[in-house]
Design a protein around this motif. Structure first.
Motif, PDB file in Angstrom:
ATOM      1  N   CYS A 167       0.830  -1.204   0.000  1.00  0.00           N
ATOM      2  CA  CYS A 167       0.000   0.000   0.000  1.00  0.00           C
ATOM      3  C   CYS A 167       0.864   1.253   0.000  1.00  0.00           C
ATOM      4  O   CYS A 167       1.731   1.409   0.874  1.00  0.00           O
ATOM      5  N   GLY A 168       0.613   2.121  -0.972  1.00  0.00           N
ATOM      6  CA  GLY A 168       1.201   3.450  -0.973  1.00  0.00           C
ATOM      7  C   GLY A 168       0.102   4.466  -0.742  1.00  0.00           C
ATOM      8  O   GLY A 168      -0.034   5.049   0.323  1.00  0.00           O
ATOM      9  N   THR A 169      -0.765   4.634  -1.752  1.00  0.00           N
ATOM     10  CA  THR A 169      -1.928   5.509  -1.614  1.00  0.00           C
ATOM     11  C   THR A 169      -3.172   4.761  -1.155  1.00  0.00           C
ATOM     12  O   THR A 169      -4.153   5.380  -0.750  1.00  0.00           O
ATOM     13  N   VAL A 253      11.038  -0.983  -1.850  1.00  0.00           N
ATOM     14  CA  VAL A 253      10.161   0.088  -1.391  1.00  0.00           C
ATOM     15  C   VAL A 253       8.782  -0.456  -1.040  1.00  0.00           C
ATOM     16  O   VAL A 253       8.176  -0.060  -0.045  1.00  0.00           O
ATOM     17  N   TYR A 254       8.282  -1.386  -1.841  1.00  0.00           N
ATOM     18  CA  TYR A 254       6.923  -1.894  -1.651  1.00  0.00           C
ATOM     19  C   TYR A 254       6.873  -3.412  -1.459  1.00  0.00           C
ATOM     20  O   TYR A 254       6.449  -3.909  -0.422  1.00  0.00           O
ATOM     21  N   VAL A 255       7.282  -4.148  -2.482  1.00  0.00           N
ATOM     22  CA  VAL A 255       7.003  -5.587  -2.526  1.00  0.00           C
ATOM     23  C   VAL A 255       7.755  -6.355  -1.440  1.00  0.00           C
ATOM     24  O   VAL A 255       7.191  -7.267  -0.812  1.00  0.00           O
ATOM     25  N   ALA A 256       9.012  -6.012  -1.192  1.00  0.00           N
ATOM     26  CA  ALA A 256       9.780  -6.726  -0.177  1.00  0.00           C
ATOM     27  C   ALA A 256       9.141  -6.568   1.202  1.00  0.00           C
ATOM     28  O   ALA A 256       9.065  -7.531   1.979  1.00  0.00           O
ATOM     29  N   LYS A 257       8.671  -5.375   1.506  1.00  0.00           N
ATOM     30  CA  LYS A 257       8.026  -5.158   2.804  1.00  0.00           C
ATOM     31  C   LYS A 257       6.747  -5.969   2.913  1.00  0.00           C
ATOM     32  O   LYS A 257       6.441  -6.539   3.969  1.00  0.00           O
TER      33      LYS A 257
END
Length: 283
Positions: A167-169, A253-257
């Motif tokens: 999740c970003g936005t 930034v996203y997928v690994a987390k």
């Protein structure tokens, strides 16, 4: 464009009796991967229907959305303008240089003006400079973006219980949850610190796009590793180990987390034995 994107099962002894499938949206296109394509798809259709020839959008200097918009413009015959937060720096970084190679014109707003980027004054000034354009929001999230993301669950050809995404936005989660069947749930992993605000944002986005919010989703706000684009030795080690085990390089930034969070939930027993999970690899 490779749509539907591949679906592959991840074999990993750490999962125990939980099954994990990867929805490889990162393989949709090298230039317009994952949720970037799904968010752009219906915006491009609408821009064409409204006879726009130019796409204008906003982003930071390393924005994947900026790069994807430039690539989509080059592929589908739109001129593109990227309004970048902050001052111009030369030479351009790899992300902006790729956008320029795809024909994007770059413009810059100082941080004060950028905070007011959706105000009528800023948009009118941009229209005076560039002429008519179709406006894409920063990150690409709007009601049309959710419509594209909602299509993903129907592409999944295995029975599953939980659909996970970064999740970003909140736009991807909002769209995915709207496409689930009864009994299925979506779990988002916030990539930024203090992501509790995303709960209200997802509800708002779903209401704007579909008329009502669903109750089949939740957000993990504790897997951010210090904040947006932050990382720790623990996350770096997880990425390196994942590459060794599965020959897949994860976006940190996203997928690994998100995937680190999935494995953490498996260890904690949050996912009972027998649960089938699909995790969306967005890019």
């Amino acid at each position: 464009m490779q749509v539907p994107s591949p679906l592959t099962e991840l074999r990993d002894e750490r999962l125990g009796d939980v099954r994990l499938w990867l929805k490889r949206d990162d393989l949709i296109s090298p230039d317009i991967p994952g949720n970037k394509w799904r968010k752009l798809k219906y915006n491009l259709v609408t821009a064409r229907e409204q006879a726009h020839h130019t796409l204008l959008t906003f982003g930071g200097a390393y924005s994947n959305h900026i790069r994807a918009t430039a690539a989509a413009g080059a592929r589908f015959g739109f001129d593109t303008i990227g309004v970048i937060r902050g001052e111009e720096h030369r030479p351009l970084n790899d992300s902006l240089a790729q956008a320029v190679r795809n024909g994007m014109r770059l413009s810059y707003l100082d941080r004060s003006a950028y905070r007011r980027k959706t105000s009528s004054a800023v948009l009118e000034a941009l229209a005076a400079e560039f002429g008519d354009f179709y406006l894409l929001p920063e990150g690409g999230t709007n009601s049309l973006a959710l419509k594209g993301c909602r299509e993903l669950p129907a592409e999944i050809t295995v029975d599953f219980d939980v659909l996970c995404c970064a999740c970003g936005t909140g736009g991807t989660l909002a769209g995915l949850a709207a496409g689930l069947r009864p009994g299925q749930r979506a779990l988002g992993f916030a990539a930024l610190k203090g992501g509790d605000f995303l709960v209200a944002d997802v509800r708002r986005l779903q209401t704007e796009a579909f008329g009502a919010a669903t109750d089949n989703w939740s957000i993990d706000v504790d897997s951010h590793f210090g904040g947006y684009a932050r990382h720790t030795p623990e996350l770096d080690a997880f990425i390196a180990d994942f590459r060794r085990r599965h020959d897949i390089s994860l976006d940190r930034v996203y997928v690994a987390k998100m995937l680190h969070g999935v494995f953490a939930h498996v260890r904690s027993g949050h996912f009972p034995a027998g649960t089938t999970i699909v995790a969306v690899v967005t890019g």
